[in-house]
Design a protein around this motif. Structure first.
Motif, mmCIF file in Angstrom:
data_model
loop_
_atom_site.group_PDB
_atom_site.id
_atom_site.type_symbol
_atom_site.label_atom_id
_atom_site.label_comp_id
_atom_site.label_asym_id
_atom_site.label_seq_id
_atom_site.Cartn_x
_atom_site.Cartn_y
_atom_site.Cartn_z
ATOM 1 N N LEU A 176 0.757 -1.379 0.057
ATOM 2 C CA LEU A 176 0.010 0.123 -0.024
ATOM 3 C C LEU A 176 0.915 1.247 0.063
ATOM 4 O O LEU A 176 1.788 1.560 0.867
ATOM 5 N N HIS A 217 -8.142 7.924 -6.237
ATOM 6 C CA HIS A 217 -7.855 6.607 -6.990
ATOM 7 C C HIS A 217 -8.822 6.205 -8.023
ATOM 8 O O HIS A 217 -9.345 7.356 -8.660
ATOM 9 N N ARG A 256 -3.729 -4.522 -9.755
ATOM 10 C CA ARG A 256 -4.387 -4.258 -8.806
ATOM 11 C C ARG A 256 -4.591 -2.462 -8.581
ATOM 12 O O ARG A 256 -3.502 -1.714 -8.944
ATOM 13 N N ARG A 257 -5.788 -2.098 -8.304
ATOM 14 C CA ARG A 257 -6.071 -0.662 -8.292
ATOM 15 C C ARG A 257 -7.279 -0.687 -7.236
ATOM 16 O O ARG A 257 -7.695 -1.709 -6.553
ATOM 17 N N ASP A 258 -7.534 0.513 -6.489
ATOM 18 C CA ASP A 258 -8.406 0.765 -5.582
ATOM 19 C C ASP A 258 -9.685 1.669 -6.275
ATOM 20 O O ASP A 258 -9.446 2.606 -6.555
ATOM 21 N N CYS A 288 -9.422 6.926 -1.200
ATOM 22 C CA CYS A 288 -9.938 5.485 -1.889
ATOM 23 C C CYS A 288 -10.817 4.862 -1.053
ATOM 24 O O CYS A 288 -11.092 5.204 0.041
ATOM 25 N N GLU A 291 -9.999 -1.077 -0.114
ATOM 26 C CA GLU A 291 -10.073 -2.397 -0.501
ATOM 27 C C GLU A 291 -9.786 -2.624 -2.078
ATOM 28 O O GLU A 291 -10.534 -2.539 -2.889
ATOM 29 N N PRO A 292 -8.366 -2.865 -2.355
ATOM 30 C CA PRO A 292 -8.163 -3.067 -3.756
ATOM 31 C C PRO A 292 -8.720 -4.358 -4.331
ATOM 32 O O PRO A 292 -8.971 -5.387 -3.581
ATOM 33 N N HIS A 293 -8.751 -4.072 -5.375
ATOM 34 C CA HIS A 293 -9.398 -5.008 -6.432
ATOM 35 C C HIS A 293 -8.706 -5.183 -7.626
ATOM 36 O O HIS A 293 -7.943 -4.159 -8.208
ATOM 37 N N THR A 294 -8.842 -6.147 -8.509
ATOM 38 C CA THR A 294 -8.049 -6.366 -9.764
ATOM 39 C C THR A 294 -9.003 -5.838 -10.835
ATOM 40 O O THR A 294 -10.032 -5.502 -10.690
ATOM 41 N N HIS A 324 0.535 -1.980 -10.567
ATOM 42 C CA HIS A 324 -0.198 -2.206 -9.157
ATOM 43 C C HIS A 324 -0.277 -0.788 -8.648
ATOM 44 O O HIS A 324 0.905 -0.099 -8.503
ATOM 45 N N ALA A 326 -2.097 0.423 -5.303
ATOM 46 C CA ALA A 326 -3.505 0.441 -3.899
ATOM 47 C C ALA A 326 -2.597 1.202 -2.645
ATOM 48 O O ALA A 326 -1.404 1.362 -2.537
#
Length: 358
Positions: A176, A217, A256-258, A288, A291-294, A324, A326
């Motif tokens: 992070l 984000h 990975r992004r937020d 943001c 909770e990052p997700h792809t 990535h 996040a």
């Protein structure tokens, strides 16, 4: 500086007809603030409107350019604070975009800051972006926190998408990123967003003003522009599904992004503007979900929510894309009292059928 707190004050929102700006105008108006919405209605983000503005606007709009000192002086003479959302967005299509990004984002911000100086307005909430970081945080088992350079085309073409330690070449673990990370802008938009921060920081030192720079984000939600060369990935996927086409996911989909709902972005701006005591100078905040997700997960959730075709992972790539990013949400939570309230599945389900723009 006049503390805002919960008092009703007059706030100029630049970019007030845009995707994010219009939600901020609505949220501030709902809180009882007197809002001046100001927007150039750039063709890259807006179609031509018959009546001067998009139909979703609930508030009168002043059409104008932040690079126009006379127009700015007229609006700034009556306000207590500025929420600066106006910008040319997206990553840029080619090197030919560089002058336009610099003009709208850097010069436009400089003109706004100069106008605030003339008017004695000393409170600014600035729309910044996570793109100022470049890649996110990475840790090497041997060398600790490291900063991988831009990925090379030979690796991307061979589907070697993950960055490696720039010292030993070993695998790294994505973490992070915090607001203290060194900036590493990697495209025209990122460079000009960082320029906005630097210009605002200089203005704050010269005037004693305060800047809260909100580093958004990956924002999604109602009123996003439809699929254009400057659109974000959420709008690109959503537009494909509207055409009954499968979303095309680049690389392997594991980037990975937020992803944060625009309603949460608006709430963060309200909190920043209503902060009773703010530090002098510039203070940056990651805005943001925490909770990052792809990107693959985003495409799959949009397809599921809309009942459309399943995404196709293409393996294609764009030079300059980061792998990535996040972020840590701790500073915004502790200092602004901001925590995203809309969970990923709920927000994406809403977005799957929300009205877009253009």
């Amino acid at each position: 500086m006049r503390p805002l707190g919960s008092a009703i004050v007059r706030i100029l929102v630049t970019g007030g007809a845009g995707f994010i700006g219009s939600h901020i105008v609505d949220a501030l108006t709902d809180r009882g603030h007197d809002v001046v919405a100001f927007d150039l209605l750039l063709p890259a983000a807006h179609p031509v409107y018959d009546d001067g503005g998009p139909g979703y606007l609930r508030h009168p709009l002043t059409v104008g350019d932040v690079r126009d000192a006379d127009a700015l002086d007229q609006e700034l003479s009556t306000v207590d604070a500025v929420c600066h959302q106006a910008a040319m967005v997206g990553l840029g299509v080619s090197v030919a975009d560089l002058p336009a990004y610099t003009s709208h984002n850097a010069l436009g911000t400089a003109e706004l800051l100069a106008g605030m100086g003339r008017a004695g307005v000393n409170r600014l909430v600035l729309a910044s972006s996570m793109v100022v970081y470049g890649e996110g945080r990475y840790d090497c088992a041997e060398h600790g926190t490291v900063v991988p350079g831009p990925r090379v085309e030979a690796d991307l073409a061979a589907h070697r998408f993950e960055p490696h330690c720039p010292v030993c070449g070993r695998d790294v673990v994505a973490g992070l990123v915090t607001e203290e990370a060194a900036p590493d802008p990697r495209n025209a938009y990122a460079a000009t967003k960082l320029a906005q921060e630097h210009l605002s920081s200089s203005w704050a030192r010269m005037t004693g003003g305060t800047v809260l720079a909100l580093r958004y984000h990956n924002v999604y939600g109602a009123r996003m522009p439809r699929d254009t060369p400057y659109a974000g990935v959420a709008a690109v996927f959503r537009s494909a599904l509207e055409r009954c086409e499968a979303p095309q996911v680049f690389e392997d989909g594991d980037q990975r992004r937020d992803f944060v709902d625009v309603r949460d972005i608006a709430a963060a701006n309200v909190l920043a503007l209503e902060l009773a005591t703010a530090p002098g100078g510039l203070r940056a905040y990651n805005i943001c979900s925490g909770e990052p997700h792809t990107i693959g997960e985003l495409a799959a959730e949009l397809s599921r929510s809309s009942g459309g075709p399943r995404p196709v992972v293409t393996g294609d790539y764009r030079l300059g894309d980061v792998r990535h990013v996040a972020a840590s949400a701790d500073r915004a939570r502790n200092e602004l009292g901001f925590s995203a309230g809309i969970r990923f599945a709920h927000g994406v389900a809403d977005f799957a059928t929300a009205p877009l723009r253009g």
